[in-house]
Design a protein around this motif. Structure first.
Motif, short mmCIF file in Angstrom:
data_model
loop_
_atom_site.label_atom_id
_atom_site.label_comp_id
_atom_site.label_asym_id
_atom_site.label_seq_id
_atom_site.Cartn_x
_atom_site.Cartn_y
_atom_site.Cartn_z
N PHE A 152 1.14 3.16 -3.60
CA PHE A 152 0.01 3.03 -3.14
C PHE A 152 -0.54 1.47 -3.02
O PHE A 152 0.23 0.69 -3.35
CB PHE A 152 -1.13 3.73 -4.01
CG PHE A 152 -1.61 2.78 -5.12
CD1 PHE A 152 -2.69 1.99 -5.12
CD2 PHE A 152 -0.81 2.86 -6.26
CE1 PHE A 152 -2.97 1.17 -6.38
CE2 PHE A 152 -1.14 2.18 -7.32
CZ PHE A 152 -2.07 1.28 -7.30
N TRP A 153 -1.42 1.21 -2.11
CA TRP A 153 -1.94 -0.16 -1.99
C TRP A 153 -3.44 -0.11 -2.21
O TRP A 153 -3.84 0.50 -1.61
CB TRP A 153 -1.41 -0.73 -0.40
CG TRP A 153 -1.93 -2.05 -0.28
CD1 TRP A 153 -1.24 -3.25 -0.41
CD2 TRP A 153 -3.10 -2.33 0.32
NE1 TRP A 153 -2.17 -4.25 0.06
CE2 TRP A 153 -3.01 -3.89 0.62
CE3 TRP A 153 -4.08 -1.59 0.84
CZ2 TRP A 153 -4.32 -4.44 1.20
CZ3 TRP A 153 -5.25 -2.35 1.58
CH2 TRP A 153 -5.14 -3.74 1.56
N PRO A 197 1.82 4.74 6.25
CA PRO A 197 0.72 4.64 5.23
C PRO A 197 0.12 5.82 5.30
O PRO A 197 0.21 6.65 6.63
CB PRO A 197 -0.29 3.52 5.79
CG PRO A 197 0.12 3.55 7.16
CD PRO A 197 1.57 4.03 7.52
N ILE A 198 -0.54 6.57 4.25
CA ILE A 198 -1.17 7.91 4.26
C ILE A 198 -2.38 7.64 3.60
O ILE A 198 -2.53 7.12 2.53
CB ILE A 198 -0.31 9.04 3.57
CG1 ILE A 198 1.16 9.17 4.17
CG2 ILE A 198 -0.91 10.30 3.60
CD1 ILE A 198 2.01 10.12 3.70
N GLU A 252 5.24 -4.09 10.05
CA GLU A 252 6.01 -3.39 9.20
C GLU A 252 5.33 -2.01 8.83
O GLU A 252 5.93 -1.28 8.23
CB GLU A 252 6.07 -4.10 7.82
CG GLU A 252 6.75 -5.44 7.98
CD GLU A 252 6.87 -6.07 6.49
OE1 GLU A 252 7.17 -5.31 5.57
OE2 GLU A 252 6.68 -7.32 6.21
N SER A 253 4.29 -1.68 9.42
CA SER A 253 3.66 -0.52 9.43
C SER A 253 3.73 0.59 10.66
O SER A 253 3.67 0.02 11.71
CB SER A 253 2.26 -0.82 9.36
OG SER A 253 1.39 0.61 9.28
N LEU A 254 4.01 1.66 10.25
CA LEU A 254 3.99 2.86 11.43
C LEU A 254 2.60 3.32 11.62
O LEU A 254 1.67 2.90 10.70
CB LEU A 254 4.75 4.02 10.79
CG LEU A 254 6.31 3.38 10.65
CD1 LEU A 254 6.90 4.75 9.74
CD2 LEU A 254 7.05 3.66 11.94
N PRO A 255 2.38 3.96 12.47
CA PRO A 255 1.01 4.62 12.84
C PRO A 255 0.57 5.35 11.53
O PRO A 255 1.52 6.08 10.84
CB PRO A 255 1.17 5.31 13.82
CG PRO A 255 2.25 4.65 14.85
CD PRO A 255 3.13 4.30 13.59
N LEU A 257 1.83 5.18 0.40
CA LEU A 257 2.86 4.44 1.50
C LEU A 257 4.28 5.03 0.77
O LEU A 257 4.64 5.24 -0.28
CB LEU A 257 2.86 3.11 0.94
CG LEU A 257 1.78 2.13 1.47
CD1 LEU A 257 1.61 0.68 0.90
CD2 LEU A 257 1.38 2.09 2.72
N PHE A 258 5.10 4.99 1.90
CA PHE A 258 6.58 5.29 1.55
C PHE A 258 7.35 4.62 2.93
O PHE A 258 6.91 4.27 3.98
CB PHE A 258 7.13 6.71 1.47
CG PHE A 258 6.82 7.66 2.77
CD1 PHE A 258 7.78 7.61 3.74
CD2 PHE A 258 5.68 8.22 3.31
CE1 PHE A 258 7.85 8.46 4.83
CE2 PHE A 258 5.47 8.96 4.34
CZ PHE A 258 6.55 8.98 5.29
#
Length: 160
Positions: free
Chosen positions: A78-79, A99-100, A126-129, A90-91
């Motif tokens: 998590f963040w 991110p979820i 670095e982030s996906l949607p 996060l994974f």
């Protein structure tokens, strides 16, 4: 060892200046957690103050089980920053991060995407949607995010 409690570690690779580095604890048996909270009937859960926390716990436990079932380590994170901005899960997916956000409400609220968007601003390429898992029935795209019904946890092939 009994998998009753799970420590979700923080992800803290330079996203934001001051980050919370204390792990979150999840009581993975949500039925037992509800009983300990005094929830005896399903109708009570819908109005209980801990409904959101129990829903988040249930989703995290399902994600962990899916990773174990696929023979992968349960490397979920998590963040959270020091001002309270948080992404629930996060994974790593390849070289990027998924991110979820998790919300128990049955009707989508645009405000729910705020934390995902803030984190994506920090993470950049670095982030996906983002994915939002919520208590509603429909799954769709909105504002470059995947809005996913809780029911899709059992049927999606692209889960962690």
């Amino acid at each position: 060892a009994s998998y009753l409690v799970w420590r979700l570690p923080p992800y803290h690779r330079n996203f934001g200046k001051r980050l919370v580095k204390t792990p979150k604890l999840y009581f993975l048996d949500t039925g037992l957690a509800a009983a300990l909270l005094g929830i005896r009937e399903a109708d009570t859960l819908g109005i209980h103050a801990q409904r959101g926390a129990l829903f988040e716990t249930w989703v995290v436990s399902e994600l962990i089980k899916q990773r174990f079932d696929a023979g992968r380590p349960p490397d979920l994170y998590f963040w959270r920053d020091n001002t309270g901005n948080e992404v629930d899960v996060l994974f790593e997916s390849g070289t990027r991060l998924q991110p979820i956000e998790i919300k128990s409400g049955a009707t989508f609220v645009r405000e729910w995407l705020k934390a995902l968007h803030r984190w994506q601003g920090y993470a950049g390429d670095e982030s996906l949607p983002g994915w939002l898992i919520y208590g509603g029935e429909d799954s769709y795209r909105r504002e470059q995010s995947e809005i996913r019904s809780w029911r899709s946890l059992a049927t999606c092939r692209d889960w962690p």
